[in-house]
Design a protein around this motif. Structure first.
Motif: not given
Length: 290
Positions: A76-96
């Motif tokens: 997120t920091l790289r993206f905010a500063e104007g540099f390349a960044a990746n789409n992100v999938l946060l997956w897994g146990a519910r409520g974490m």
């Protein structure tokens, strides 16, 4: 006689004009990017609804997910500063804390960098309207994280194809000023029986599976969340109790928190927060620091 005819013609023209206006729907809203840092996408009138008081917690209160927290923060920091960044999938146990982490990291990075990084939430049922949203975001000049919470698709749902194109497909591709973050309980976003059904009926079964899995592949980062240990759970409890100055001795706090988790059938960040809400209510203390 001619005046009556003219009146009838004008009346008919107005009636047709009103009908066409109703068919066209409401005009697109004028979106004010200075109104807030977080928005909710309303596709009916192409409006970005400002959220003046986002539902989020401080990044320091999210415990037990240090590794994925640091990866998401750096991306997120790289993206905010104007540099390349990746789409992100946060997956897994519910409520974490998957969605809580996205909102907390956005606020922490925005405040630390002083940039006007925006967070736009898209509801699951509005995925098909992503092309219209991307047109607005591309023209805005803002750096925007598009966030979809609890993303998944049913067996007869074809909206995932719109998401695939928006993530990393189509002739234009994803705008440079837009990033996608999504949370899901499933790593591949589609139900297993859907992939199995496609595999059993397809001429080339491997191609059917590739079609379904390729949606998750559009996310450059997969961050997994797993059920927390007892130590991590109690660290969450301690962090909340200290932050909100609840003033309960640790032995009593831990005993009650473990009993609470037992009644809920498991430990998670959500269970910890629900216990803290119950405790603060019993103590008649507000959930605000100081």
């Amino acid at each position: 006689m001619s005046d009556d005819i003219n009146t009838l013609i004008l009346t008919e023209i107005r009636r047709l004009a009103d009908a066409l206006e109703r068919l066209a729907g409401p005009p697109p809203a004028i979106n004010d990017w200075n109104a807030a840092d977080c928005f909710v996408w309303v596709p009916a009138n192409q409006r970005l609804q400002p959220v003046s008081r986002p539902n989020r917690v401080a990044l320091t209160l999210i415990r037990g997910v240090d590794h994925v927290r640091d990866i998401l923060h750096e991306n997120t920091l790289r993206f905010a500063e104007g540099f390349a960044a990746n789409n992100v999938l946060l997956w897994g146990a519910r409520g974490m804390g998957k969605s809580s982490l996205v909102k907390a990291v956005h606020e922490d990075v925005r405040a630390a960098t002083g940039t006007s990084l925006k967070l736009v939430e898209v509801h699951r049922e509005d995925i098909a309207s992503l092309p219209a949203l991307l047109d607005i975001l591309k023209a805005s000049g803002q750096r925007v994280i598009v966030f979809c919470d609890d993303l998944s698709f049913d067996h007869d749902d074809t909206a995932y194809k719109s998401l695939k194109a928006a993530l990393d497909g189509g002739i234009e591709g994803r705008p440079d000023n837009v990033l996608f973050y999504a949370t899901s309980n499933r790593r591949h976003l589609l139900p297993r029986h859907m992939m199995e059904n496609e595999q059993s009926t397809a001429i080339n079964p491997s191609e059917a599976v590739e079609e379904k899995v390729s949606l998750s592949d559009r996310f450059g980062l997969w961050l997994g969340f797993h059920k927390c240990s007892q130590d991590d759970y109690l660290k969450m409890i301690d962090g909340y109790a200290e932050h909100f100055e609840l003033g309960v001795d640790q032995q009593t706090l831990h005993h009650e928190a473990l009993e609470w988790a037992t009644t809920r059938g498991g430990r998670s960040g959500r269970v910890a927060w629900q216990y803290i809400q119950d405790l603060a209510g019993r103590l008649r203390k507000p959930l605000s620091p100081g």
